[in-house]
Design an enzyme around this catalytic site. Structure first.
Site, PDB file in Angstrom:
ATOM      1  N   GLU A  38       0.783  -1.168   0.009  1.00 45.60           N
ATOM      2  CA  GLU A  38       0.091  -0.012  -0.102  1.00 45.60           C
ATOM      3  C   GLU A  38       0.843   1.129   0.131  1.00 45.60           C
ATOM      4  O   GLU A  38       1.974   1.076   0.813  1.00 45.60           O
ATOM      5  CB  GLU A  38      -0.762   0.084   1.122  1.00 45.60           C
ATOM      6  CG  GLU A  38      -2.015   1.187   1.219  1.00 45.60           C
ATOM      7  CD  GLU A  38      -2.857   1.195   2.443  1.00 45.60           C
ATOM      8  OE1 GLU A  38      -2.770   0.117   3.473  1.00 45.60           O
ATOM      9  OE2 GLU A  38      -3.409   2.332   2.440  1.00 45.60           O
ATOM     10  N   ARG A 268       5.824 -12.982   9.307  1.00 51.75           N
ATOM     11  CA  ARG A 268       6.125 -11.903   8.766  1.00 51.75           C
ATOM     12  C   ARG A 268       7.763 -11.593   9.533  1.00 51.75           C
ATOM     13  O   ARG A 268       7.970 -12.429  10.369  1.00 51.75           O
ATOM     14  CB  ARG A 268       5.383 -10.583   9.194  1.00 51.75           C
ATOM     15  CG  ARG A 268       4.793 -10.536  10.483  1.00 51.75           C
ATOM     16  CD  ARG A 268       3.890  -9.420  10.709  1.00 51.75           C
ATOM     17  NE  ARG A 268       4.272  -7.917  10.437  1.00 51.75           N
ATOM     18  CZ  ARG A 268       3.746  -7.194   9.373  1.00 51.75           C
ATOM     19  NH1 ARG A 268       2.497  -7.798   8.691  1.00 51.75           N
ATOM     20  NH2 ARG A 268       4.172  -5.970   9.176  1.00 51.75           N
ATOM     21  N   LYS A 278       4.764   0.326   9.317  1.00 51.31           N
ATOM     22  CA  LYS A 278       4.865   1.568   8.516  1.00 51.31           C
ATOM     23  C   LYS A 278       4.236   2.537   9.363  1.00 51.31           C
ATOM     24  O   LYS A 278       4.582   3.801   9.370  1.00 51.31           O
ATOM     25  CB  LYS A 278       4.095   1.350   7.305  1.00 51.31           C
ATOM     26  CG  LYS A 278       5.026   0.808   6.209  1.00 51.31           C
ATOM     27  CD  LYS A 278       4.328   0.888   4.719  1.00 51.31           C
ATOM     28  CE  LYS A 278       3.286  -0.017   4.695  1.00 51.31           C
ATOM     29  NZ  LYS A 278       2.574  -0.039   3.268  1.00 51.31           N
TER      30      LYS A 278
HETATM   31  P1  ATP Z   1       3.298  -2.864   7.968  1.00 49.64           P
HETATM   32  O1  ATP Z   1       2.526  -3.384   8.825  1.00 49.64           O
HETATM   33  O2  ATP Z   1       4.592  -2.497   7.963  1.00 49.64           O
HETATM   34  O3  ATP Z   1       2.574  -1.268   7.756  1.00 49.64           O
HETATM   35  P2  ATP Z   1       1.735  -3.759   5.617  1.00 49.64           P
HETATM   36  O4  ATP Z   1       1.607  -5.077   5.938  1.00 49.64           O
HETATM   37  O5  ATP Z   1       0.821  -2.936   6.176  1.00 49.64           O
HETATM   38  O6  ATP Z   1       3.220  -3.272   6.469  1.00 49.64           O
HETATM   39  P3  ATP Z   1       1.776  -3.569   3.171  1.00 49.64           P
HETATM   40  O7  ATP Z   1       2.253  -2.213   1.928  1.00 49.64           O
HETATM   41  O8  ATP Z   1       0.534  -3.968   3.092  1.00 49.64           O
HETATM   42  O9  ATP Z   1       2.564  -3.191   4.426  1.00 49.64           O
HETATM   43  O10 ATP Z   1       2.509  -4.882   2.420  1.00 49.64           O
HETATM   44  C1  ATP Z   1       2.880  -5.268   1.239  1.00 49.64           C
HETATM   45  C2  ATP Z   1       3.187  -6.757   1.443  1.00 49.64           C
HETATM   46  O11 ATP Z   1       4.449  -6.893   2.541  1.00 49.64           O
HETATM   47  C3  ATP Z   1       2.177  -7.611   2.038  1.00 49.64           C
HETATM   48  O12 ATP Z   1       2.156  -8.848   1.238  1.00 49.64           O
HETATM   49  C4  ATP Z   1       2.663  -8.002   3.433  1.00 49.64           C
HETATM   50  O13 ATP Z   1       2.061  -9.271   3.787  1.00 49.64           O
HETATM   51  C5  ATP Z   1       4.323  -7.898   3.170  1.00 49.64           C
HETATM   52  N1  ATP Z   1       4.927  -7.443   4.447  1.00 49.64           N
HETATM   53  C6  ATP Z   1       4.798  -6.356   5.218  1.00 49.64           C
HETATM   54  N2  ATP Z   1       5.323  -6.544   6.234  1.00 49.64           N
HETATM   55  C7  ATP Z   1       6.250  -7.663   6.121  1.00 49.64           C
HETATM   56  C8  ATP Z   1       7.136  -8.323   7.219  1.00 49.64           C
HETATM   57  N3  ATP Z   1       7.509  -7.688   8.247  1.00 49.64           N
HETATM   58  N4  ATP Z   1       7.695  -9.637   6.940  1.00 49.64           N
HETATM   59  C9  ATP Z   1       7.237 -10.131   5.678  1.00 49.64           C
HETATM   60  N5  ATP Z   1       6.416  -9.615   4.790  1.00 49.64           N
HETATM   61  C10 ATP Z   1       5.754  -8.194   4.949  1.00 49.64           C
HETATM   62 MG    MG Z   2      -1.167  -3.906   4.980  1.00 51.87          MG
END
Ligand code: ATP
Ligand code: MG
Length: 667
Positions: A38, A268, A278
């Site tokens: 996102e 994760r 984020k």
């Molecule tokens: P955050 O929790 O840091 O805000 P998010 O999951 O909201 O991260 P997205 O932009 O939705 O961030 O993530 C894009 C992709 O990266 C998703 O498929 C998510 O599952 C993966 N992702 C995000 N954080 C991690 C992590 N710490 N380890 C592995 N994959 C991740």
């Molecule tokens: Mg997300």
């Protein structure tokens, strides 16, 4: 891994699944993955894990990986983030080809899917308030209750939904929900929300829409539109999988590809001493607790890049941590280890004095300059190249390398003592000059022995240590930014008082008076350098320019945090210290001398397998050590010495210790 081709991947449950699917001819043998961030922040190293997995799978299987912006929240998303995301993925070494997409470009098609669900009697417009919806949903132990709007007719729903889109209702007046099962044991399946009314300008679609789909609706259908086969996401979406399947199965007749995609979850990445959300990273940036998204202390790809990390090291790290189904926290020392492994064989060595102390050689002719030969690489790095280092009467050495009253075990310079200046001569300290007002030592008066040119004495006499140095007149001023961990505690996200209370006040030290040898700058030797005896450094890509050099410390040569703990550990077993105490203190551990470091590099190929086999054979002890019982280090040391002894060697215990603690990482 130091080239750009991703190396042979390990096996994991996802790769096994993809291999099985291909063998069974599922999806006609196609493998299409996607990385769907996102655009509401910069990518971090957790995303790198997902990027390596998704792009890696596509590469390994002759498939494709799409880069898709999952942009259904107009309020938090920005174009700046889109560009940072593209830059991050590209920098890591991956290529999406033509397959760059915005979920927001699918809004028309998603709207049509929603209309179709209404026609099928599988979605309805609900006019409960947010609080009421929550209340009607029930709890984990109690089923929910049907919304009073659940039985609206198809015609009424079609009409209301069209008017939601047309902007006839205020924000929040209605939502579109799936008509699934308010008694489902999976609470996500209790009539999930698909659309909301929200008047906000979208960075990509402008004001074209006033209704926006939710993630649970947009995500599976975007996957289906693109013909994704394997939709990989992190574990927190496990319960959302039922909605995913419900949507793609219900709408399967309308999808462009015959076999709907399937979601698979993996753990994760969490990393010690940092934050990985984020939202929290944004908070650090917005509250100016760091200098920006690319602050070299952040785990963002932009920050790691600016710090000097290489994409190769990050990919290697992602490969080593592997992909599993159980959440865990990875020790940041593993990342640092991957970095050193990557930099060691490729980075030229130069001399830089971080905190200079003037050293005058009284018996060296005034005005004389010698050009001394110095190789860029140690013996065990199979790279060629050397430079000339100017030597003259007035030099700088590291302030820490002199002690007027040397403590026991201090192997550097002190009054009356002789040391070797790297690549140069032996010098002896004859006297010190102090500032009469403050008493601070401002200069060392020394003599040198001309017979020791090159670093050894014809009479065979030994010196306790070797120091790096630069010539006062020939060296260049440089600003050095010493970066350390942003947080003092392993899991800042779990701190009760919030993460701000555990910020490490020493995470950045800026040295403005450092001096670097001229070759480091003149010869175009590269932007990454090893400063001998100090660490790996990177020329800051933003602030460094001719006339104002700035170098960032990427990582010290060794893990000073682990060494410090080890030093604090008394010989007799004691209860482990509380974790919070394991913070670096001012007094630095006695570092390995340059010779010792070189020796260590020389014996590494022989010693490393021994160390690794001992660690593998004593996993309990390793666990205990990493859990804080650093007393077991002695036991592990003994095992390594014993095994090395059996093959005829007796390595220097200090070196064994250094290698062992490096391999063990911080307890
Ligand atoms: P955050 O929790 O840091 O805000 P998010 O999951 O909201 O991260 P997205 O932009 O939705 O961030 O993530 C894009 C992709 O990266 C998703 O498929 C998510 O599952 C993966 N992702 C995000 N954080 C991690 C992590 N710490 N380890 C592995 N994959 C991740
Ligand atoms: Mg997300």
């Amino acid at each position: 891994m130091s080239d750009t081709t991703p190396s042979t991947p390990g096996r994991d449950f996802i790769r096994d699944m993809v291999a099985r699917d291909r063998a069974a001819g599922k999806y006609g043998g196609r493998v299409v993955t996607r990385f769907p961030p996102e655009p509401n922040g910069y990518l971090h190293i957790g995303h790198a894990k997902s990027i390596c997995l998704n792009f890696g799978l596509a590469l390994e299987n002759g498939g494709a990986c799409h880069l898709r912006l999952d942009d259904t929240n107009p309020e938090t998303e920005e174009q700046e983030y889109v560009e940072a995301i593209q830059e991050g993925v590209r920098w890591l070494g991956f290529d999406w080809g033509e397959s760059f997409f915005y979920a927001s470009d699918y809004f028309e098609r998603l709207y049509d899917f929603a209309v179709e669900l209404i026609r099928m009697g599988k979605a309805y417009v609900c006019s409960l308030s947010e609080d009421e919806i929550r209340e009607y949903r029930g709890t984990v132990t109690e089923p929910g209750r049907n919304s009073p709007y659940r039985d609206r007719t198809v015609e009424e729903n079609l009409d209301l939904f069209a008017r939601m889109r047309a902007g006839e209702f205020p924000d929040g007046a209605h939502v579109l929900r799936g008509k699934i099962d308010m008694a489902s044991p999976n609470m996500k399946m209790r009539d999930p929300l698909f659309y909301r009314i929200k008047r906000a300008t979208h960075y990509h679609r402008g004001d074209a829409w006033c209704i926006y789909p939710f993630y649970d609706f947009a995500h599976p259908l975007s996957d289906a539109i693109e013909g994704i086969t394997h939709s990989l996401c992190t574990l927190e979406f496990e319960n959302n999988r039922d909605i995913y399947d419900w949507l793609v199965d219900t709408l399967v007749e309308l999808l462009p590809f015959p076999d709907p995609p399937r979601q698979t979850e993996f753990a994760r990445l969490n990393l010690t001493y940092t934050l990985m959300s984020k939202r929290k990273l944004l908070e650090l940036v917005e509250r100016k607790l760091v200098a920006g998204w690319d602050d070299p202390r952040l785990p963002t790809l932009a920050g790691l890049r600016r710090r000097g990390f290489t994409p190769e090291a990050i990919r290697d790290f992602c490969e080593r941590i592997g992909v599993a189904k159980a959440n865990s926290t990875v020790d940041v020392t593993l990342l640092e280890h991957c970095l050193r492994e990557d930099l060691n064989p490729q980075v030229p060595r130069v001399m830089c004095v971080l905190r200079p102390l003037k050293l005058v050689i009284e018996n060296y002719p005034e005005g004389q300059v010698e050009e001394l030969d110095a190789p860029f690489y140690p013996h065990d790095v199979p790279k060629e190249g050397s430079r000339k280092v100017p030597f003259s009467r007035v030099l700088y050495i590291e302030r820490d390398d002199f002690a007027e009253q040397p403590p026991k075990g201090f192997h550097r310079l002190s009054p009356g003592r002789e040391v070797r200046l790297r690549y140069a001569y032996f010098v002896r300290c004859e006297s010190v000059v102090k500032d009469p007002a403050s008493g601070e030592i401002v200069e060392l008066r020394c003599t040198y022995d001309p017979a020791t040119r090159g670093g050894s004495a014809p009479d065979g006499r030994k010196v306790p240590g070797t120091l790096h140095w630069v010539s006062a007149d020939h060296s260049l001023p440089v600003e050095v930014r010493l970066y350390d961990r942003l947080f003092k505690v392993e899991r800042p996200d779990l701190e009760e008082g919030g993460f701000e209370a555990c910020l490490n006040p020493e995470s950045l030290e800026v040295l403005t008076g450092s001096r670097i040898e001229p070759a480091a700058v003149d010869l175009g030797v590269g932007e990454r350098l090893q400063f001998e005896r100090q660490g790996y450094f990177f020329r800051d890509p933003v602030d460094s320019r001719p006339g104002h050099l700035v170098f960032n410390r990427i990582v010290p040569l060794r893990d000073s945090w682990a060494l410090e703990v080890q030093k604090q550990t008394p010989a007799a077993p004691k209860p482990p210290e509380p974790k919070a105490l394991k913070v670096k203190e001012e007094k630095a551990p006695e570092p390995l001398s340059t010779e010792e470091l070189e020796q260590l590099e020389r014996i590494r190929p022989e010693l490393l397998p021994v160390v690794e086999s001992v660690l593998a054979a004593h996993s309990n002890e390793v666990e205990r050590y990493r859990g804080g019982q650093t007393g077991v280090l002695g036991f592990l040391m003994a095992q390594v010495m014993k095994q090395a002894g059996q093959s005829g060697g007796r390595p220097n215990p200090k070196l064994v210790n250094a290698m062992l603690t490096r391999e063990l990482g911080a307890p």
